[in-house]
Design a protein around this motif. Sequence first.
Motif, PDB file in Angstrom:
ATOM      1  N   LEU A 175      -6.280 -12.413  -1.610  1.00 58.57           N
ATOM      2  CA  LEU A 175      -5.036 -11.615  -1.236  1.00 58.57           C
ATOM      3  C   LEU A 175      -4.393 -11.114  -2.365  1.00 58.57           C
ATOM      4  CD1 LEU A 175      -3.277 -14.472   0.934  1.00 58.57           C
ATOM      5  CD2 LEU A 175      -4.262 -12.263   1.788  1.00 58.57           C
ATOM      6  N   LEU A 176      -4.688 -11.359  -3.580  1.00 59.92           N
ATOM      7  CA  LEU A 176      -4.292 -10.958  -4.945  1.00 59.92           C
ATOM      8  C   LEU A 176      -4.981  -9.467  -5.107  1.00 59.92           C
ATOM      9  CD1 LEU A 176      -2.555 -11.361  -7.637  1.00 59.92           C
ATOM     10  CD2 LEU A 176      -4.684 -12.483  -8.348  1.00 59.92           C
ATOM     11  N   TYR A 177      -6.083  -9.085  -4.847  1.00 59.93           N
ATOM     12  CA  TYR A 177      -6.756  -7.979  -5.180  1.00 59.93           C
ATOM     13  C   TYR A 177      -6.896  -7.058  -4.093  1.00 59.93           C
ATOM     14  CZ  TYR A 177      -8.080 -10.332  -9.307  1.00 59.93           C
ATOM     15  OH  TYR A 177      -8.349 -10.950 -10.940  1.00 59.93           O
ATOM     16  N   ALA A 178      -6.812  -5.813  -4.206  1.00 60.94           N
ATOM     17  CA  ALA A 178      -7.124  -4.802  -3.298  1.00 60.94           C
ATOM     18  C   ALA A 178      -8.529  -4.850  -2.907  1.00 60.94           C
ATOM     19  CB  ALA A 178      -6.800  -3.283  -3.914  1.00 60.94           C
ATOM     20  N   PRO A 179      -8.697  -4.329  -1.648  1.00 57.24           N
ATOM     21  CA  PRO A 179     -10.040  -4.295  -1.262  1.00 57.24           C
ATOM     22  C   PRO A 179     -10.947  -3.750  -1.720  1.00 57.24           C
ATOM     23  CG  PRO A 179      -8.415  -3.502   0.651  1.00 57.24           C
ATOM     24  CD  PRO A 179      -7.708  -3.646  -0.621  1.00 57.24           C
ATOM     25  N   ALA A 180     -10.754  -2.825  -2.582  1.00 58.13           N
ATOM     26  CA  ALA A 180     -11.729  -2.330  -3.503  1.00 58.13           C
ATOM     27  C   ALA A 180     -11.029  -1.954  -5.041  1.00 58.13           C
ATOM     28  CB  ALA A 180     -12.266  -0.955  -3.201  1.00 58.13           C
ATOM     29  N   VAL A 181     -11.836  -2.433  -5.915  1.00 57.82           N
ATOM     30  CA  VAL A 181     -10.977  -2.552  -7.613  1.00 57.82           C
ATOM     31  C   VAL A 181     -11.836  -2.004  -8.528  1.00 57.82           C
ATOM     32  CG1 VAL A 181     -10.190  -4.311  -8.892  1.00 57.82           C
ATOM     33  CG2 VAL A 181      -9.761  -4.835  -6.699  1.00 57.82           C
ATOM     34  N   HIS A 182     -11.217  -1.427  -9.464  1.00 54.99           N
ATOM     35  CA  HIS A 182     -11.801  -1.069 -10.616  1.00 54.99           C
ATOM     36  C   HIS A 182     -11.979  -2.350 -11.713  1.00 54.99           C
ATOM     37  CE1 HIS A 182     -13.251   1.680 -13.905  1.00 54.99           C
ATOM     38  NE2 HIS A 182     -12.960   0.855 -14.706  1.00 54.99           N
ATOM     39  N   TYR A 183     -13.115  -2.968 -11.711  1.00 50.58           N
ATOM     40  CA  TYR A 183     -13.087  -4.141 -12.182  1.00 50.58           C
ATOM     41  C   TYR A 183     -14.239  -4.357 -13.516  1.00 50.58           C
ATOM     42  CZ  TYR A 183     -13.545  -9.376 -11.856  1.00 50.58           C
ATOM     43  OH  TYR A 183     -13.623 -10.641 -12.324  1.00 50.58           O
ATOM     44  N   PHE A 184     -13.662  -4.402 -14.662  1.00 50.42           N
ATOM     45  CA  PHE A 184     -14.325  -4.287 -15.722  1.00 50.42           C
ATOM     46  C   PHE A 184     -15.455  -3.400 -15.807  1.00 50.42           C
ATOM     47  CE2 PHE A 184     -12.369  -8.660 -15.630  1.00 50.42           C
ATOM     48  CZ  PHE A 184     -12.039  -8.737 -16.672  1.00 50.42           C
ATOM     49  N   THR A 255      -6.090  -8.085 -22.036  1.00 50.64           N
ATOM     50  CA  THR A 255      -6.214  -7.542 -20.507  1.00 50.64           C
ATOM     51  C   THR A 255      -5.553  -6.557 -20.076  1.00 50.64           C
ATOM     52  OG1 THR A 255      -6.942  -9.869 -19.759  1.00 50.64           O
ATOM     53  CG2 THR A 255      -5.742  -8.643 -18.185  1.00 50.64           C
ATOM     54  N   VAL A 256      -5.950  -5.595 -19.377  1.00 53.20           N
ATOM     55  CA  VAL A 256      -5.285  -4.733 -18.697  1.00 53.20           C
ATOM     56  C   VAL A 256      -5.396  -4.475 -17.219  1.00 53.20           C
ATOM     57  CG1 VAL A 256      -5.081  -2.073 -18.578  1.00 53.20           C
ATOM     58  CG2 VAL A 256      -5.800  -3.051 -20.680  1.00 53.20           C
ATOM     59  N   LEU A 257      -4.277  -4.613 -16.524  1.00 57.40           N
ATOM     60  CA  LEU A 257      -4.118  -4.664 -14.931  1.00 57.40           C
ATOM     61  C   LEU A 257      -3.346  -3.391 -14.384  1.00 57.40           C
ATOM     62  CD1 LEU A 257      -2.769  -8.362 -14.669  1.00 57.40           C
ATOM     63  CD2 LEU A 257      -5.198  -7.477 -14.642  1.00 57.40           C
ATOM     64  N   THR A 258      -4.060  -2.978 -13.389  1.00 54.32           N
ATOM     65  CA  THR A 258      -3.131  -1.879 -12.656  1.00 54.32           C
ATOM     66  C   THR A 258      -2.678  -2.680 -11.290  1.00 54.32           C
ATOM     67  OG1 THR A 258      -4.330   0.133 -13.503  1.00 54.32           O
ATOM     68  CG2 THR A 258      -2.890   0.368 -11.516  1.00 54.32           C
ATOM     69  N   ILE A 259      -1.201  -2.883 -11.056  1.00 51.23           N
ATOM     70  CA  ILE A 259      -0.731  -3.583  -9.978  1.00 51.23           C
ATOM     71  C   ILE A 259       0.049  -2.389  -9.113  1.00 51.23           C
ATOM     72  CG2 ILE A 259       0.807  -5.427  -9.155  1.00 51.23           C
ATOM     73  CD1 ILE A 259       0.012  -6.796 -12.168  1.00 51.23           C
ATOM     74  N   ASP A 260      -0.382  -2.767  -7.949  1.00 51.94           N
ATOM     75  CA  ASP A 260       0.468  -1.933  -6.975  1.00 51.94           C
ATOM     76  C   ASP A 260       1.436  -2.726  -6.267  1.00 51.94           C
ATOM     77  OD1 ASP A 260       1.207  -0.385  -4.674  1.00 51.94           O
ATOM     78  OD2 ASP A 260      -0.770  -0.095  -3.858  1.00 51.94           O
ATOM     79  N   LEU A 261       2.689  -2.474  -6.287  1.00 54.10           N
ATOM     80  CA  LEU A 261       3.730  -3.284  -5.946  1.00 54.10           C
ATOM     81  C   LEU A 261       4.317  -2.326  -4.436  1.00 54.10           C
ATOM     82  CD1 LEU A 261       5.477  -4.291  -8.929  1.00 54.10           C
ATOM     83  CD2 LEU A 261       3.861  -5.705  -7.584  1.00 54.10           C
ATOM     84  N   ASN A 262       3.869  -1.638  -4.021  1.00 56.55           N
ATOM     85  CA  ASN A 262       4.041  -0.916  -2.711  1.00 56.55           C
ATOM     86  C   ASN A 262       4.776  -1.760  -1.588  1.00 56.55           C
ATOM     87  OD1 ASN A 262       4.659   1.871  -3.421  1.00 56.55           O
ATOM     88  ND2 ASN A 262       2.323   1.914  -3.972  1.00 56.55           N
ATOM     89  N   ASP A 265       4.286  -7.450  -2.077  1.00 56.61           N
ATOM     90  CA  ASP A 265       3.625  -8.520  -2.550  1.00 56.61           C
ATOM     91  C   ASP A 265       2.860  -8.570  -3.853  1.00 56.61           C
ATOM     92  OD1 ASP A 265       4.523 -10.046  -0.260  1.00 56.61           O
ATOM     93  OD2 ASP A 265       2.777  -9.360   0.897  1.00 56.61           O
ATOM     94  N   GLY A 266       2.208  -7.249  -3.871  1.00 53.09           N
ATOM     95  CA  GLY A 266       1.494  -6.927  -5.203  1.00 53.09           C
ATOM     96  C   GLY A 266      -0.033  -7.129  -4.760  1.00 53.09           C
ATOM     97  N   HIS A 267      -0.754  -6.010  -5.303  1.00 53.56           N
ATOM     98  CA  HIS A 267      -2.165  -6.094  -5.361  1.00 53.56           C
ATOM     99  C   HIS A 267      -2.731  -5.481  -6.733  1.00 53.56           C
ATOM    100  CE1 HIS A 267      -1.301  -6.448  -0.910  1.00 53.56           C
ATOM    101  NE2 HIS A 267      -2.204  -7.239  -1.043  1.00 53.56           N
ATOM    102  N   ILE A 268      -3.666  -6.123  -7.170  1.00 50.62           N
ATOM    103  CA  ILE A 268      -4.439  -5.648  -8.482  1.00 50.62           C
ATOM    104  C   ILE A 268      -5.331  -4.661  -7.945  1.00 50.62           C
ATOM    105  CG2 ILE A 268      -5.865  -6.295 -10.338  1.00 50.62           C
ATOM    106  CD1 ILE A 268      -4.642  -8.783 -10.482  1.00 50.62           C
TER     107      ILE A 268
END
Length: 279
Positions: A175-184, A255-262, A265-268
């Motif tokens: 639930l914390l992450y978006a369906p597709a993430v730029h991950y490392f 650490t660098v995160l991009t978080i969508d709060l739209n 709830d927020g998703h990384i």
Amino acid sequence: MLRLMVLPVVAAGAIAWCAAAEAACVRSGEPVSGELREVRTTDSTGQLVASFQVALKTPLCIEIDPGEGAVSQEPEQIEDVRSIELVLAVPSESLEFGELLGAEVEVRGRFEHPVESVHTGDAVLVGAEINPIEGAVTPRAIPAVTPAAIDDQIERFVRDFYLSGEDVDAEQIQLLYAPAVHYFGRDDVAATEIVRDKLSYYKRWPDRTFKLIEGTLDIRRLERSGIPGAVYDVAFEYDFDVRRAGDVKRGRGLTVLTIDLNDGDGHILRETGRVLRRL
């Protein structure tokens, strides 16, 4: 994956076209530009290995000079190069490139073939020198004033959740992450893959302590994120102490995160980072 370019013996017009393509190959010492990324992999012992790459906007042909004692003194060519792994001229400079991750940079050095068991790029640039391209904008380079309530919300998330050192169950991670993430350094990584990575890390290092370094938390709203509304880049440094039977690792990380709060709830959308130093 990699293909050596073979020049066919065909009609004169086609031969002329091939010669033009050969001339267009980038040679050692010539500049190449692209997005600086950090790629995280593990070695044969399971230890984390981080490397820098330049991701190219369009594929290139790379020319590799023959080494001493080579049977043929003709240079080889690698087509369709999309990523170049960097072996820095001054390795200690890697600690200074955190702010350049995601930025457009220009690199120079000596091209070599990648070794499959060692390198992750389509080609390797040895003795690499990295320079930011003047005027290029990194995702973190567009500051904006964020409401205090949002700042407080994100700070609580970083302190009380992300750096808590507690295990998080698979459903919560999903639930914390978006369906597709730029991950490392990798694009479009599925949340299910991130779940597996996080659970594996918990198992590998069952005793974990993290502490935010005061004054390093940087929260910036992205005005050019491509996603309307409340999207934030969050960067911070922290001390870590992770342990397992017979093994302890301590140090400082970024650490660098991009978080969508739209959605409230927020998703990384993006997660990257690196070890700054080990103690």
